[in-house]
Motif scaffolding. Sequence first.
Motif, PDB file in Angstrom:
ATOM      1  N   UNK A  48     106.285  82.138  -1.409  1.00 15.25           N
ATOM      2  CA  UNK A  48     104.842  82.394  -1.316  1.00 15.25           C
ATOM      3  C   UNK A  48     104.550  83.842  -0.931  1.00 15.25           C
ATOM      4  N   UNK A  49     105.594  84.603  -0.634  1.00 14.05           N
ATOM      5  CA  UNK A  49     105.405  85.981  -0.214  1.00 14.05           C
ATOM      6  C   UNK A  49     105.345  86.156   1.293  1.00 14.05           C
ATOM      7  N   UNK A  50     105.677  85.096   2.035  1.00 17.44           N
ATOM      8  CA  UNK A  50     105.664  85.170   3.489  1.00 17.44           C
ATOM      9  C   UNK A  50     107.064  85.557   3.960  1.00 17.44           C
ATOM     10  N   UNK A  51     107.324  86.831   4.067  1.00 18.05           N
ATOM     11  CA  UNK A  51     108.647  87.320   4.435  1.00 18.05           C
ATOM     12  C   UNK A  51     108.750  87.428   5.948  1.00 18.05           C
ATOM     13  N   UNK A  52     109.345  86.429   6.562  1.00 26.04           N
ATOM     14  CA  UNK A  52     109.522  86.401   8.013  1.00 26.04           C
ATOM     15  C   UNK A  52     110.866  87.002   8.418  1.00 26.04           C
ATOM     16  N   UNK A  53     111.571  87.614   7.480  1.00 25.56           N
ATOM     17  CA  UNK A  53     112.884  88.229   7.702  1.00 25.56           C
ATOM     18  C   UNK A  53     113.927  87.191   8.110  1.00 25.56           C
ATOM     19  N   UNK A  54     113.750  85.966   7.664  1.00 25.30           N
ATOM     20  CA  UNK A  54     114.686  84.893   7.990  1.00 25.30           C
ATOM     21  C   UNK A  54     116.036  85.177   7.346  1.00 25.30           C
ATOM     22  N   UNK A  55     117.089  84.938   8.102  1.00 21.31           N
ATOM     23  CA  UNK A  55     118.444  85.153   7.599  1.00 21.31           C
ATOM     24  C   UNK A  55     118.970  83.834   7.049  1.00 21.31           C
ATOM     25  N   UNK A  56     119.030  83.752   5.734  1.00 21.53           N
ATOM     26  CA  UNK A  56     119.518  82.534   5.098  1.00 21.53           C
ATOM     27  C   UNK A  56     121.023  82.412   5.272  1.00 21.53           C
ATOM     28  N   UNK A  57     121.515  81.186   5.177  1.00 20.21           N
ATOM     29  CA  UNK A  57     122.951  80.912   5.312  1.00 20.21           C
ATOM     30  C   UNK A  57     123.716  81.547   4.162  1.00 20.21           C
ATOM     31  N   UNK A  58     124.886  82.060   4.478  1.00 24.06           N
ATOM     32  CA  UNK A  58     125.755  82.634   3.457  1.00 24.06           C
ATOM     33  C   UNK A  58     126.571  81.524   2.810  1.00 24.06           C
ATOM     34  N   UNK A  59     126.875  81.674   1.530  1.00 22.57           N
ATOM     35  CA  UNK A  59     127.756  80.679   0.895  1.00 22.57           C
ATOM     36  C   UNK A  59     129.094  80.623   1.622  1.00 22.57           C
ATOM     37  N   UNK A  60     129.588  79.396   1.828  1.00 20.06           N
ATOM     38  CA  UNK A  60     130.820  79.230   2.605  1.00 20.06           C
ATOM     39  C   UNK A  60     132.017  78.795   1.773  1.00 20.06           C
ATOM     40  N   UNK A  61     131.804  78.531   0.500  1.00 19.77           N
ATOM     41  CA  UNK A  61     132.941  78.118  -0.309  1.00 19.77           C
ATOM     42  C   UNK A  61     132.841  78.734  -1.706  1.00 19.77           C
ATOM     43  N   UNK A  62     133.807  78.429  -2.530  1.00 18.23           N
ATOM     44  CA  UNK A  62     133.881  79.033  -3.861  1.00 18.23           C
ATOM     45  C   UNK A  62     132.761  78.562  -4.786  1.00 18.23           C
ATOM     46  N   UNK A  63     132.127  77.441  -4.471  1.00 21.01           N
ATOM     47  CA  UNK A  63     131.038  76.940  -5.310  1.00 21.01           C
ATOM     48  C   UNK A  63     129.696  77.549  -4.932  1.00 21.01           C
ATOM     49  N   UNK A  64     129.704  78.485  -3.982  1.00 22.73           N
ATOM     50  CA  UNK A  64     128.521  79.219  -3.545  1.00 22.73           C
ATOM     51  C   UNK A  64     127.426  78.300  -2.995  1.00 22.73           C
ATOM     52  N   UNK A  65     127.837  77.263  -2.281  1.00 19.94           N
ATOM     53  CA  UNK A  65     126.852  76.435  -1.597  1.00 19.94           C
ATOM     54  C   UNK A  65     126.671  77.003  -0.192  1.00 19.94           C
ATOM     55  N   UNK A  76     113.952  85.558  13.064  1.00 18.54           N
ATOM     56  CA  UNK A  76     112.504  85.414  12.939  1.00 18.54           C
ATOM     57  C   UNK A  76     111.842  86.123  14.114  1.00 18.54           C
ATOM     58  N   UNK A  77     110.781  86.848  13.808  1.00 17.55           N
ATOM     59  CA  UNK A  77     110.003  87.512  14.847  1.00 17.55           C
ATOM     60  C   UNK A  77     109.433  86.460  15.800  1.00 17.55           C
ATOM     61  N   UNK A  78     109.432  86.759  17.067  1.00 20.91           N
ATOM     62  CA  UNK A  78     108.998  85.821  18.102  1.00 20.91           C
ATOM     63  C   UNK A  78     107.579  85.303  17.873  1.00 20.91           C
ATOM     64  N   UNK A  79     106.710  86.105  17.278  1.00 25.70           N
ATOM     65  CA  UNK A  79     105.314  85.686  17.097  1.00 25.70           C
ATOM     66  C   UNK A  79     105.166  84.542  16.105  1.00 25.70           C
ATOM     67  N   UNK A  80     106.171  84.329  15.248  1.00 25.59           N
ATOM     68  CA  UNK A  80     106.098  83.251  14.254  1.00 25.59           C
ATOM     69  C   UNK A  80     106.836  81.999  14.698  1.00 25.59           C
TER      70      UNK A  80
END
Length: 148
Positions: A48-65, A76-80
């Motif tokens: 939606x364009x709401x960039x809260x600077x969230x750090x998504x999980x990195x893929x942990x295996x060869x299938x990129x899950x 995430x910024x404390x205010x959110x």
Amino acid sequence: MFTKQKIVDAAFVKASVGRSESLTGFSGDDMADALNELEMMMADWEGKGWDLCYQFADPTDSEATATPRPNEPAMIDRRWNSAVTSNLAIRICTMLGLSPSAEVAAEAYNGTLELSIAFVNVPDKSKAKAGSMATYGLLGSGNAVKKW
């Protein structure tokens, strides 16, 4: 710094589900599901364009899950924090077949409104290209059009 585990724990508390398995009966699978729900919610919001600077999980295996880990920083910024935890609490209630309280529902709704206001994108009229639709605006009522 907030970890994903702290966000999920706060959401469980807001959903009126305690953290202790012996008291509530939820399992480690419920916790993993809640972490995945957090990732999906943040991806929805980023779409939606709401960039809260969230750090998504990195893929942990060869299938990129990507499997989120509880001790990962969320960044995430404390205010959110309230908007994120209350909206996650609503999703957790849905996931567990519970009804959220009116207070949590109102807090989630207000948090969503705050996010939509904070990340609204209003185009700059002064940078519009000549002849484009952006150089026109409606005045008054009806279909009166004026070129700026």
